[in-house]
Design a protein around this motif. Sequence first.
Motif, mmCIF file in Angstrom:
data_model
loop_
_atom_site.group_PDB
_atom_site.id
_atom_site.type_symbol
_atom_site.label_atom_id
_atom_site.label_comp_id
_atom_site.label_asym_id
_atom_site.label_seq_id
_atom_site.Cartn_x
_atom_site.Cartn_y
_atom_site.Cartn_z
ATOM 1 N N LEU A 12 -66.101 -13.589 -7.589
ATOM 2 C CA LEU A 12 -66.522 -12.633 -8.839
ATOM 3 C C LEU A 12 -67.331 -11.509 -7.949
ATOM 4 O O LEU A 12 -66.975 -10.496 -8.513
ATOM 5 N N LYS A 13 -67.925 -11.702 -7.098
ATOM 6 C CA LYS A 13 -68.655 -10.555 -6.212
ATOM 7 C C LYS A 13 -67.318 -9.466 -5.820
ATOM 8 O O LYS A 13 -67.683 -8.216 -5.741
ATOM 9 N N ALA A 14 -66.533 -10.296 -5.202
ATOM 10 C CA ALA A 14 -65.418 -9.593 -4.486
ATOM 11 C C ALA A 14 -64.230 -8.796 -5.278
ATOM 12 O O ALA A 14 -63.821 -8.029 -5.214
ATOM 13 N N LEU A 21 -59.038 -19.669 -25.774
ATOM 14 C CA LEU A 21 -60.603 -19.705 -25.950
ATOM 15 C C LEU A 21 -61.109 -18.917 -27.306
ATOM 16 O O LEU A 21 -60.540 -18.224 -27.733
ATOM 17 N N THR A 22 -62.407 -19.368 -27.679
ATOM 18 C CA THR A 22 -62.925 -18.838 -28.653
ATOM 19 C C THR A 22 -63.378 -17.440 -28.517
ATOM 20 O O THR A 22 -63.540 -17.097 -27.335
ATOM 21 N N ASN A 23 -63.449 -16.714 -29.561
ATOM 22 C CA ASN A 23 -63.959 -15.258 -29.309
ATOM 23 C C ASN A 23 -65.378 -15.259 -28.650
ATOM 24 O O ASN A 23 -65.504 -14.502 -27.969
ATOM 25 N N GLY A 24 -66.080 -16.395 -28.928
ATOM 26 C CA GLY A 24 -67.512 -16.429 -28.249
ATOM 27 C C GLY A 24 -67.190 -16.338 -26.998
ATOM 28 O O GLY A 24 -68.013 -16.064 -25.995
ATOM 29 N N ASP A 25 -66.337 -17.435 -26.290
ATOM 30 C CA ASP A 25 -66.140 -17.642 -24.968
ATOM 31 C C ASP A 25 -65.702 -16.358 -24.462
ATOM 32 O O ASP A 25 -65.833 -15.954 -23.249
ATOM 33 N N LYS A 26 -64.614 -15.651 -25.033
ATOM 34 C CA LYS A 26 -64.271 -14.281 -24.579
ATOM 35 C C LYS A 26 -65.152 -13.390 -24.275
ATOM 36 O O LYS A 26 -65.121 -12.575 -23.194
ATOM 37 N N ALA A 27 -66.137 -13.334 -25.168
ATOM 38 C CA ALA A 27 -67.211 -12.188 -25.047
ATOM 39 C C ALA A 27 -68.112 -12.762 -23.861
ATOM 40 O O ALA A 27 -68.839 -11.642 -23.187
ATOM 41 N N LYS A 28 -68.348 -13.820 -23.297
ATOM 42 C CA LYS A 28 -68.797 -14.083 -22.281
ATOM 43 C C LYS A 28 -68.398 -13.453 -20.996
ATOM 44 O O LYS A 28 -69.081 -13.125 -19.627
ATOM 45 N N THR A 63 -69.928 -10.949 -18.211
ATOM 46 C CA THR A 63 -71.466 -11.389 -18.081
ATOM 47 C C THR A 63 -71.655 -12.450 -17.339
ATOM 48 O O THR A 63 -70.861 -12.897 -16.670
ATOM 49 N N GLN A 64 -73.055 -12.997 -17.122
ATOM 50 C CA GLN A 64 -73.125 -14.048 -16.220
ATOM 51 C C GLN A 64 -72.588 -15.445 -16.812
ATOM 52 O O GLN A 64 -72.198 -16.477 -16.162
ATOM 53 N N GLY A 65 -72.026 -15.350 -18.169
ATOM 54 C CA GLY A 65 -71.474 -16.490 -18.961
ATOM 55 C C GLY A 65 -70.063 -16.803 -18.248
ATOM 56 O O GLY A 65 -69.624 -17.889 -18.532
ATOM 57 N N LEU A 118 -65.286 -19.977 -15.819
ATOM 58 C CA LEU A 118 -64.310 -20.601 -14.551
ATOM 59 C C LEU A 118 -64.656 -21.654 -14.142
ATOM 60 O O LEU A 118 -63.620 -22.213 -13.450
ATOM 61 N N ILE A 119 -65.825 -22.138 -14.112
ATOM 62 C CA ILE A 119 -66.055 -23.468 -13.494
ATOM 63 C C ILE A 119 -65.593 -24.693 -14.499
ATOM 64 O O ILE A 119 -64.757 -25.684 -14.176
ATOM 65 N N LYS A 120 -65.579 -24.171 -15.850
ATOM 66 C CA LYS A 120 -65.050 -25.345 -16.875
ATOM 67 C C LYS A 120 -63.550 -25.229 -16.690
ATOM 68 O O LYS A 120 -62.920 -26.181 -17.481
ATOM 69 N N TYR A 121 -62.867 -24.108 -16.988
ATOM 70 C CA TYR A 121 -61.761 -23.977 -16.953
ATOM 71 C C TYR A 121 -60.979 -23.220 -15.802
ATOM 72 O O TYR A 121 -60.830 -21.981 -15.729
ATOM 73 N N PRO A 122 -60.750 -24.006 -14.820
ATOM 74 C CA PRO A 122 -60.232 -23.443 -13.337
ATOM 75 C C PRO A 122 -58.880 -22.714 -13.521
ATOM 76 O O PRO A 122 -58.614 -21.808 -12.950
ATOM 77 N N THR A 123 -58.086 -23.188 -14.872
ATOM 78 C CA THR A 123 -56.891 -22.466 -15.028
ATOM 79 C C THR A 123 -57.055 -21.001 -15.592
ATOM 80 O O THR A 123 -56.158 -20.350 -15.519
ATOM 81 N N LEU A 124 -58.146 -20.799 -15.803
ATOM 82 C CA LEU A 124 -58.695 -19.357 -16.172
ATOM 83 C C LEU A 124 -58.647 -18.542 -14.980
ATOM 84 O O LEU A 124 -58.810 -17.094 -15.349
#
Length: 117
Positions: free
Chosen positions: A50-52, A68-75, A78-80, A85-91
């Motif tokens: 993410l930093k790179a 994804l839900t719109n709420g998840d997409k809004a993350k 942000t730090q979210g 990315l941890i929960k959904y590696p295919t993302l």
Amino acid sequence: MPGQKLVLYGLKNCDTCKKAKRALEEAGDTVQFVDIRDETDLAAKVPVWLKAAPEKLVNKSSTTWRNLTNGDKAKVGTQGEFQLLIKYPTLIKRPVIEAGRAVHVGWGKDVQGALLK
């Protein structure tokens, strides 16, 4: 730069990852393939990636993104997004290629130009 040792993070069945690995090896690089789902410590790698490449790491054209839900997409942005990315590696946009300290995301002309000189 040909002749370097690279680590390519991707999925075993990803055609783009296979194409990138083949091209890099044909250019003379040593490529270690690491499965992003099964063999990667995402909690350690995602912050570095993410930093790179903060604008490129989330694959917004993936099926995972569309589901994804719109709420998840809004993350994203942000730090979210770290947790997503941890929960959904295919993302994670693939491949992620580590060349020393440099991190390249995707297999576009920019990445090819940087790695296949």
